[in-house]
Write a protein that holds these residues in place. Structure first.
Motif, PDB file in Angstrom:
ATOM      1  N   GLN A 194      -3.186   9.693 -11.631  1.00  0.00           N
ATOM      2  CA  GLN A 194      -3.130   9.014 -12.919  1.00  0.00           C
ATOM      3  C   GLN A 194      -1.693   8.625 -13.203  1.00  0.00           C
ATOM      4  OE1 GLN A 194      -5.480   8.766 -15.362  1.00  0.00           O
ATOM      5  NE2 GLN A 194      -7.171   9.939 -14.522  1.00  0.00           N
ATOM      6  N   LEU A 195      -1.504   7.522 -13.838  1.00  0.00           N
ATOM      7  CA  LEU A 195      -0.169   7.135 -14.266  1.00  0.00           C
ATOM      8  C   LEU A 195       0.152   7.808 -15.591  1.00  0.00           C
ATOM      9  CD1 LEU A 195       0.234   3.310 -13.739  1.00  0.00           C
ATOM     10  CD2 LEU A 195       1.463   5.113 -12.615  1.00  0.00           C
ATOM     11  N   GLY A 196       1.380   8.306 -15.720  1.00  0.00           N
ATOM     12  CA  GLY A 196       1.774   8.873 -16.998  1.00  0.00           C
ATOM     13  C   GLY A 196       1.881   7.796 -18.057  1.00  0.00           C
ATOM     14  N   LEU A 227      -5.593  -1.084 -13.200  1.00  0.00           N
ATOM     15  CA  LEU A 227      -6.426  -1.559 -12.095  1.00  0.00           C
ATOM     16  C   LEU A 227      -5.610  -1.649 -10.812  1.00  0.00           C
ATOM     17  CD1 LEU A 227      -9.092  -2.706 -11.145  1.00  0.00           C
ATOM     18  CD2 LEU A 227      -8.366  -4.941 -11.921  1.00  0.00           C
ATOM     19  N   ALA A 228      -4.371  -2.113 -10.934  1.00  0.00           N
ATOM     20  CA  ALA A 228      -3.507  -2.205  -9.755  1.00  0.00           C
ATOM     21  C   ALA A 228      -3.263  -0.819  -9.166  1.00  0.00           C
ATOM     22  CB  ALA A 228      -2.180  -2.874 -10.131  1.00  0.00           C
ATOM     23  N   HIS A 229      -3.055   0.163 -10.071  1.00  0.00           N
ATOM     24  CA  HIS A 229      -2.816   1.522  -9.585  1.00  0.00           C
ATOM     25  C   HIS A 229      -4.030   2.057  -8.845  1.00  0.00           C
ATOM     26  CE1 HIS A 229      -0.772   5.339  -9.480  1.00  0.00           C
ATOM     27  NE2 HIS A 229      -1.863   5.931  -9.910  1.00  0.00           N
ATOM     28  N   LYS A 230      -5.201   1.756  -9.422  1.00  0.00           N
ATOM     29  CA  LYS A 230      -6.432   2.235  -8.772  1.00  0.00           C
ATOM     30  C   LYS A 230      -6.558   1.627  -7.381  1.00  0.00           C
ATOM     31  CE  LYS A 230     -10.669   0.957 -10.124  1.00  0.00           C
ATOM     32  NZ  LYS A 230     -11.925   0.957  -9.460  1.00  0.00           N
ATOM     33  N   PHE A 283      -4.271   0.391  -5.499  1.00  0.00           N
ATOM     34  CA  PHE A 283      -3.195   0.827  -4.619  1.00  0.00           C
ATOM     35  C   PHE A 283      -3.501   2.190  -4.033  1.00  0.00           C
ATOM     36  CE2 PHE A 283       1.016   0.195  -3.087  1.00  0.00           C
ATOM     37  CZ  PHE A 283       1.616   1.441  -3.014  1.00  0.00           C
ATOM     38  N   THR A 284      -3.968   3.119  -4.898  1.00  0.00           N
ATOM     39  CA  THR A 284      -4.235   4.471  -4.393  1.00  0.00           C
ATOM     40  C   THR A 284      -5.421   4.475  -3.450  1.00  0.00           C
ATOM     41  OG1 THR A 284      -5.336   4.847  -6.494  1.00  0.00           O
ATOM     42  CG2 THR A 284      -3.187   5.829  -6.218  1.00  0.00           C
ATOM     43  N   GLU A 285      -6.343   3.502  -3.620  1.00  0.00           N
ATOM     44  CA  GLU A 285      -7.454   3.445  -2.668  1.00  0.00           C
ATOM     45  C   GLU A 285      -6.973   3.128  -1.265  1.00  0.00           C
ATOM     46  OE1 GLU A 285     -10.084   0.515  -4.149  1.00  0.00           O
ATOM     47  OE2 GLU A 285     -10.750   1.795  -5.805  1.00  0.00           O
ATOM     48  N   LEU A 286      -5.873   2.372  -1.195  1.00  0.00           N
ATOM     49  CA  LEU A 286      -5.389   1.973   0.126  1.00  0.00           C
ATOM     50  C   LEU A 286      -4.557   3.045   0.797  1.00  0.00           C
ATOM     51  CD1 LEU A 286      -4.278  -1.669  -0.630  1.00  0.00           C
ATOM     52  CD2 LEU A 286      -6.221  -0.980   0.703  1.00  0.00           C
ATOM     53  N   LEU A 287      -4.133   4.067   0.021  1.00  0.00           N
ATOM     54  CA  LEU A 287      -3.266   5.083   0.609  1.00  0.00           C
ATOM     55  C   LEU A 287      -4.061   5.981   1.540  1.00  0.00           C
ATOM     56  CD1 LEU A 287      -1.139   6.315  -2.406  1.00  0.00           C
ATOM     57  CD2 LEU A 287      -0.318   5.098  -0.433  1.00  0.00           C
ATOM     58  N   SER A 288      -3.401   6.408   2.616  1.00  0.00           N
ATOM     59  CA  SER A 288      -4.057   7.394   3.465  1.00  0.00           C
ATOM     60  C   SER A 288      -3.802   8.783   2.888  1.00  0.00           C
ATOM     61  CB  SER A 288      -3.503   7.300   4.882  1.00  0.00           C
ATOM     62  OG  SER A 288      -2.116   7.524   4.830  1.00  0.00           O
ATOM     63  N   THR A 294       5.795  -0.600  -1.761  1.00  0.00           N
ATOM     64  CA  THR A 294       5.551   0.537  -2.642  1.00  0.00           C
ATOM     65  C   THR A 294       4.747   0.046  -3.837  1.00  0.00           C
ATOM     66  OG1 THR A 294       7.486   0.150  -3.976  1.00  0.00           O
ATOM     67  CG2 THR A 294       7.772   1.514  -2.027  1.00  0.00           C
ATOM     68  N   PHE A 295       4.432   0.991  -4.721  1.00  0.00           N
ATOM     69  CA  PHE A 295       3.640   0.604  -5.880  1.00  0.00           C
ATOM     70  C   PHE A 295       4.402  -0.369  -6.762  1.00  0.00           C
ATOM     71  CE2 PHE A 295       0.469   0.533  -8.878  1.00  0.00           C
ATOM     72  CZ  PHE A 295       0.914   0.892 -10.135  1.00  0.00           C
TER      73      PHE A 295
END
Lengths: 686, 189
Positions: free
Chosen positions: B7-9, B29-32, B34-39, B85-86
């Motif tokens: 979660q973003l603060g 939405l971008a954060h969501k 982005f984290t989906e793409l992380l291994s 990066t994010f």
């Protein structure tokens, strides 16, 4: 060291000239300062540390002077500085809370994004236009309902409906019968002054509400037209329609592989066409040109003849309908005339498209303009014939067979307009069905070479303009007609959206959506709105209102309401200013004469300014090229005096008119200022 | 300024909102995405960096002809490998968003079109640009004659100081006269 310094001077001067040219041609008055900043931020131009330090320091001062301009994003500053830039700018704004609240309130925001993403900006412009026209109608409804209808309804006056007339369902289609006696039409309004908390004069309120609404519409249209014209015609060079526009309009939001491939195909075809267009323009022989002109003349003659024929047909149909009604002496209205008018509007443009296919146009844009112009002539002629019939025959009570005591010609005209609007709506639904659905079926199943149809923006926008003109003409005769229009546009939006998504493909040519939008707004204003306004103005100035119904009964013409009011005001103290304005300003000819002279003089001054700037752009362009060609070979000790001489030479050689030289002087003064400061820096570096 | 939590603060969110052109929903939405793409291993890192190959699996970028250039332009990695990066990702979305100004969009468009990263668009860059937009295979690209003529037309239109290249000011000048640019230079998640 000397060679490097010279190279830097040259580059700096070139960039400076380039930027002055750009800022002048985009007429941004304070952009000189902005571009001074930009010049220094280009590391390719100037790569000296203390230069940087000096200029960056100066830029900080300049940024304070023109903060609203400095929203550039310099590429080579580190990210933290960039973020600091944005941070200082945005903290001055009202807060993003306002923007997100505004976004949720806007109508159809999500749908518009979806359509724009899938089909591009030219199709989106149709829906934006529809939404804009809907706003006009909502405003009109609020104003009319609030100022005219509600006071009447609140005054508890029962409408005098004659015996035996009740509400049957047919009225929704014909607008006559029960509706005739309600507040839907002009005839349902009284001419009395309603006594209540305040004395509310129905006559004045009717007149001024309609007049104020038309004037506000006019101003809004003029403003939109002018700003759209400035944005899309003056700043967008129409001559350079070529390659850059095509390349830079690549839509980054396409996500499907197939759509991308299709767009690449279309772009390639368009690029090849634009290349061959340029090559082909000189290749036509004289006989071919004569043939083309013959075809043009023939099709223009045919289309004008068609339009005239349709006008005559409509006129005779109106008379025929009247005769039928007289002989049968019933009160049943027929839908013959509206049906024929809508049929004409549906079928004849198909003929025009057919003519268009036979003609040869060098430019696709000219083809669309010719088609649009012919459709406009057709619609304007049909509307003009109808208005002429109403003004001459219906209004002057030349129709025999109506009992003079209950004859209310404004309500008759209102009913005719109501029927036109309803039948036009039905035909729009049918046209959407036939135009898009059937074309899709034919294109995909039967004649595969046609393919999936495209959404014809021009035809649909013209239909919208025609529908809105009917509403504008009808405002005076039927104040609640905007209600029907609002319902109609609402349903039309969803209908067109569904039809678009199911049946159409994105347009093949990335068109000039912005310029077409300017043309459409200009069309909305000049023939159609001005025509509607002149018809309403003629009605209220010259025609006698009916004697037995409506708010203006018994007067010679509608405008005499104001005359009577002015006479009445003379007896009331404290209102001398109103009477003075009325007599010296509105009724006197000297005032209009003076205003016209002043406006003409101002127009002439602005025109001269524009001419001067155009000339300056040409000269600066030439100067940029000259400097970049010669300066690289000229030694340094010649370069500095040459720069000074060029500036003075420029100032001397353009004394065409006092205005030109004044503008040149002021611009040259600024130019010289910067050049002198540049020279000082160069000297400091040596 | 990175984040490891899924979660973003709140204050980080409002800071991003101030510093980019995106709204709150768009940043979340971008954060969501982005984290989906992380291994799995990367999720534990303080400032995770996604390689270019993973970014290019996003549906919005997958079929874009400029996807590799976009990643290179917005990447801040020292190895110039196009990884994001994010915050780079947010920069990307901000530049391509609805509310970004014309100057920012034209600036980034210039950098994307500048294939050799030398600060100007010369003939090689323009040729690559046209090929990108018309097709990669031999039967879909323009013939060399047509290409030459097209590039001549382009330079005639936009090269004001006649040095054979289009620099940023000239590019922005041309863009300012093209009213359709702002609405087509858009990527929305």
């Amino acid at each position: 060291m000397a060679a490097r310094c010279k190279a830097r001077c040259i580059k700096f001067y070139r960039y400076f000239l380039l930027n002055s040219f750009i800022c002048l041609s985009t007429s941004a008055p304070h952009a000189n300062a902005l571009f001074f900043c930009q010049v220094t931020m280009h590391k390719t131009a100037i790569n000296l540390n203390h230069f940087d330090g000096l200029f960056v320091g100066r830029c900080r001062t300049l940024k304070c002077l023109c903060p609203y301009q400095c929203n550039m994003f310099p590429a080579y500053l580190p990210r933290s500085q960039v973020l600091a830039f944005k941070s200082s700018k945005q903290s001055h704004q009202c807060g993003s809370g306002m923007t997100s609240a505004r976004q949720t309130l806007e109508l159809w925001q999500g749908t518009m994004k979806e359509i724009g993403g899938k089909f591009g900006t030219s199709v989106l412009s149709y829906f934006l236009f529809l939404k804009w026209l809907l706003m006009f109608n909502i405003f009109s409804f609020l104003v009319n309902f609030g100022f005219i209808t509600i006071p009447l309804l609140a005054s508890d006056q029962a409408p005098d409906i004659p015996q035996g007339v009740t509400f049957r369902g047919l009225e929704i289609l014909t607008g006559a019968g029960y509706f005739n006696y309600t507040v839907m039409y002009y005839g349902g309004y009284s001419n009395e002054t309603i006594k209540g908390l305040l004395d509310y004069n129905m006559q004045l309120s009717y007149f001024f509400t309609i007049a104020a609404y038309m004037v506000l519409c006019g101003f809004s249209l003029i403003y939109s037209m002018a700003s759209s014209f400035k944005r899309n015609y003056v700043l967008a060079d129409p001559a350079s329609g070529g390659a850059w526009q095509l390349l830079c309009s690549w839509d980054f939001s396409i996500t499907s592989e197939r759509a991308v491939r299709q767009r690449k195909n279309n772009l390639r075809i368009q690029l090849k066409e634009s290349l061959s267009e340029r090559a082909q323009e000189e290749l036509l022989t004289l006989s071919e040109r004569l043939k083309h002109y013959g075809v043009y003349l023939g099709s223009w003659f045919l289309s004008t003849a068609l339009a005239a024929g349709c006008g005559a047909t409509v006129y005779y149909l109106c008379q025929y309908e009247e005769e039928v009604r007289r002989f049968k002496s019933t009160q049943n209205e027929t839908l013959l005339v509206p049906f024929m008018v809508s049929l004409i509007n549906l079928v004849i443009p198909l003929f025009y498209s057919l003519f268009n296919k036979f003609e040869h146009y060098s430019n696709q844009r000219r083809q669309i303009y010719a088609l649009v112009l012919r459709n406009v002539i057709l619609k304007v002629s049909v509307l003009a014939i109808l208005c002429y019939y109403w003004m001459n025959t219906v209004a002057k009570n030349l129709i025999r067979g109506h009992s003079p005591t209950r004859y209310c010609w404004e309500s008759m005209v209102g009913q005719a307009l109501y029927r036109l609007v309803i039948v036009d709506f039905l035909f729009l639904i049918l046209g959407s069905f036939f135009g898009e659905f059937l074309s899709n079926v034919i294109g995909t199943r039967l004649i595969l070479s046609l393919g999936v149809p495209e959404f014809d923006v021009a035809r649909n926008v013209l239909e919208l303009i025609y529908a809105q003109t009917l509403a504008w003409i009808g405002i005076y005769f039927s104040p609640l007609l905007p209600v029907i229009q609002i319902i109609k546009f609402f349903i039309l939006f969803y209908l067109k959206k569904v039809s678009l998504i199911q049946n159409c493909q994105p347009p093949r040519r990335s068109g000039r959506a912005a310029q077409m939008q300017t043309i459409f707004i200009a069309l909305l204003f000049i023939p159609f709105f001005v025509g509607a306004l002149s018809m309403v103005a003629y009605t209220s100035w010259s025609l006698t209102p009916s004697e037995h119904c409506g708010p203006f009964r018994g007067l010679n013409n509608t405008f005499s309401v104001v005359v009577v009011w002015m006479d009445h005001l003379e007896n009331i103290s404290g209102s001398e200013w109103a009477i003075w304005i009325y007599q010296k300003v509105i009724r006197s000819e000297i005032f209009y004469f003076l205003i016209t002279i002043i406006v003409l003089v101002i127009i002439y001054l602005f025109w001269q300014v524009t001419q001067g700037r155009k000339l300056l752009i040409v000269l600066l362009r030439q100067q940029i090229v000259n400097v970049s060609v010669f300066a690289s070979t000229v030694p340094k000790y010649v370069l500095l005096p040459m720069i000074v001489c060029l500036c003075f030479h420029l100032r001397i050689s353009i004394p065409i008119s006092p205005i030109h030289s004044f503008i040149h002087f002021s611009v040259m003064f600024e130019l010289n200022l910067y050049v002198c400061s540049a020279q000082m820096f160069k000297l400091a570096m040596l | 300024m990175g984040t490891t939590a899924s979660q973003l603060g709140k204050d980080l969110l409002s800071e991003y909102q101030e510093l980019t052109f995106l709204t709150k929903q768009e940043i979340l939405l971008a954060h969501k995405r982005f984290t989906e793409l992380l291994s799995k291993e990367d999720k534990a890192l303080p400032n995770p960096r996604i390689p270019m190959q993973s970014i290019l699996t996003l549906p919005e970028l997958k079929s874009n002809p400029f996807r590799k250039r976009i990643c290179h332009v917005f990447s801040t990695s020292d190895m110039k490998d196009g990884s994001l990066t994010f915050e780079d990702f947010l920069d990307l979305l901000s530049a391509f968003s609805d509310s970004a100004t014309l100057e920012i969009k034209s600036h980034y468009a210039f950098r994307i079109f500048d294939f050799d990263d030398d600060g100007t668009l010369d003939v090689g860059d323009l040729e690559k640009l046209v090929n990108c937009l018309t097709g990669e295979t031999d039967d879909t690209r323009l013939t060399p004659d047509e290409m030459r003529q097209l590039i001549n037309n382009i330079l005639e239109e936009s090269d004001i100081d006649k040095d054979g290249t289009v620099n940023l000011s000239e590019f922005q000048h041309v863009i300012s006269r093209s009213p359709d640019f702002v609405s087509s230079f858009k990527i929305v998640l």
